[in-house]
Motif scaffolding. Structure first.
Motif, PDB file in Angstrom:
ATOM      1  N   GLN A   1      72.212  18.298 -94.006  1.00 24.88           N
ATOM      2  CA  GLN A   1      72.163  19.928 -94.306  1.00 24.88           C
ATOM      3  C   GLN A   1      71.518  20.594 -93.382  1.00 24.88           C
ATOM      4  O   GLN A   1      70.485  20.172 -92.512  1.00 24.88           O
ATOM      5  N   ASN A   2      71.790  21.611 -93.357  1.00 29.63           N
ATOM      6  CA  ASN A   2      71.001  23.010 -92.683  1.00 29.63           C
ATOM      7  C   ASN A   2      69.561  22.704 -93.058  1.00 29.63           C
ATOM      8  O   ASN A   2      69.302  22.983 -94.127  1.00 29.63           O
ATOM      9  N   PRO A   3      68.607  22.406 -91.905  1.00 21.84           N
ATOM     10  CA  PRO A   3      67.205  22.259 -92.175  1.00 21.84           C
ATOM     11  C   PRO A   3      66.523  23.502 -92.826  1.00 21.84           C
ATOM     12  O   PRO A   3      65.193  23.039 -93.308  1.00 21.84           O
ATOM     13  N   THR A   4      67.024  24.455 -92.782  1.00 28.91           N
ATOM     14  CA  THR A   4      66.426  25.761 -93.159  1.00 28.91           C
ATOM     15  C   THR A   4      66.780  26.420 -94.433  1.00 28.91           C
ATOM     16  O   THR A   4      66.157  27.040 -95.227  1.00 28.91           O
ATOM     17  N   SER A   5      67.490  25.187 -95.138  1.00 30.21           N
ATOM     18  CA  SER A   5      68.298  25.752 -96.504  1.00 30.21           C
ATOM     19  C   SER A   5      67.616  24.908 -97.600  1.00 30.21           C
ATOM     20  O   SER A   5      66.774  23.974 -97.344  1.00 30.21           O
ATOM     21  N   TYR A   6      68.027  25.051 -98.678  1.00 28.71           N
ATOM     22  CA  TYR A   6      67.370  24.418-100.013  1.00 28.71           C
ATOM     23  C   TYR A   6      68.305  22.912 -99.755  1.00 28.71           C
ATOM     24  O   TYR A   6      69.374  22.767 -99.198  1.00 28.71           O
TER      25      TYR A   6
END
Length: 312
Positions: free
Chosen positions: A89-94
């Motif tokens: 997943q996008n590492p800056t997301s939930y």
């Protein structure tokens, strides 16, 4: 290949078929009462380490004795199926736990187990057995450890030297005698990475986890509001948690799975925090159409996201 006994021949056949079906490994142990696990489970339950997971209190005897689950059972066949994803997943997301990226593993593995049992019946003859995938009172990790597939790590997950711990565990309990494997030794050593990294102190002692303090419990099992005392501890995990596995040195050996059904919906990997916060029920149903995330339902995921949004 020459075999010294019929049991050896059948055991080899089963392990080969398991490999053909995509299982990472297969181990077999004798179906009998789990003497060592009985007092541990009783103590864990008496200390209320299971929180609202009241189903853990049910079928205590069956949980410890496979012969009470499958009449006439002689062998427990334990199987591991890799779910470590190629893309994250996008590492800056939930975040959601890696095991829930793709199609619900219950359905994927159940079909593989049915196929394996059918192959066994075709090759060996009349066999009675049942398939178990985290959906009945079976102590999966204990049986896998007894079958030599790994050892119980300090985070209470099964660990294997060659591949780490990002895999599902399943069983076939059958009524035939087979060649039995032996447990492997513990290789955690003096490492405390999982204990040190757990933000909710759920790993209260090495090899002991308080289920009622785990982020996975709060985001999946808990039906009430998440306690405010946990604010600021979840590190953006909105469904499940992989922290103790991510920091484990043995997981540097993890390799991507080869099961297309475990591949994630593209939007799951790319969503930003803002997009998760604005997710509609329609989008939820599309992204998680056949996913294990359905367990928490749309309302549960929204509750978790709202909790994270207010993190301090």
């Amino acid at each position: 290949m020459l075999f010294t006994s019929t049991q050896e021949k059948y055991t080899h056949f089963i392990k080969q078929e398991a490999k053909n079906l995509g299982f990472m490994s297969c181990g077999i142990s004798k179906a009998k009462f789990l003497e060592e696990e009985a007092p541990r489970l009783e103590k864990w339950l008496n200390e209320n380490r299971h929180g609202q997971m009241t189903y853990m209190e049910n079928h205590f005897d069956k949980r410890l004795d496979p012969t009470k689950l499958v009449e006439g059972s002689k062998s427990v066949i334990s199987l591991l199926l890799n779910y470590f994803p190629e893309k994250k997943q996008n590492p800056t997301s939930y975040k959601i736990s890696k095991y829930a990226y793709g199609k619900d593993y219950h359905f994927v593995i159940k079909e593989k187990l049915k196929s394996l049992l059918t192959k066994m019946q075709e090759e060996i003859g009349e066999i009675h057995g049942r398939a178990f995938v985290d959906s009945a009172p079976v102590l999966d990790k204990a049986w896998a450890a007894k079958s030599g597939l790994g050892w119980m790590g300090k985070h209470s997950n099964l660990l294997t030297k060659q591949v780490g711990s990002f895999y599902f565990i399943a069983e076939l309990i059958v009524d035939i005698e087979l060649d039995y494997d032996t447990p492997v030794t513990d290789h955690c050593g003096s490492c405390t990475a999982c204990i040190d990294a757990c933000p909710t102190d759920a790993i209260y002692e090495p090899y002991k986890v308080d289920g009622s303090k785990c982020i996975s419990y709060f985001t999946i099992e808990l039906k009430d509001e998440i306690p405010t005392s946990q604010q600021g501890h979840f590190q953006d995990w909105m469904f499940g948690c992989d922290i103790c596995q991510d920091v484990c040195p043995w997981n540097r050996f993890s390799q991507s799975h080869r099961e297309p059904l475990f591949n994630p919906h593209p939007e799951l990997l790319n969503f930003s925090k803002e997009e998760w916060e604005e997710i509609t029920k329609e989008t939820f149903n599309e992204i998680f159409r056949k996913s294990a995330v359905k367990r928490t339902k749309f309302e549960g995921l929204k509750r978790n996201i709202a909790f994270l949004k207010n993190d301090i």
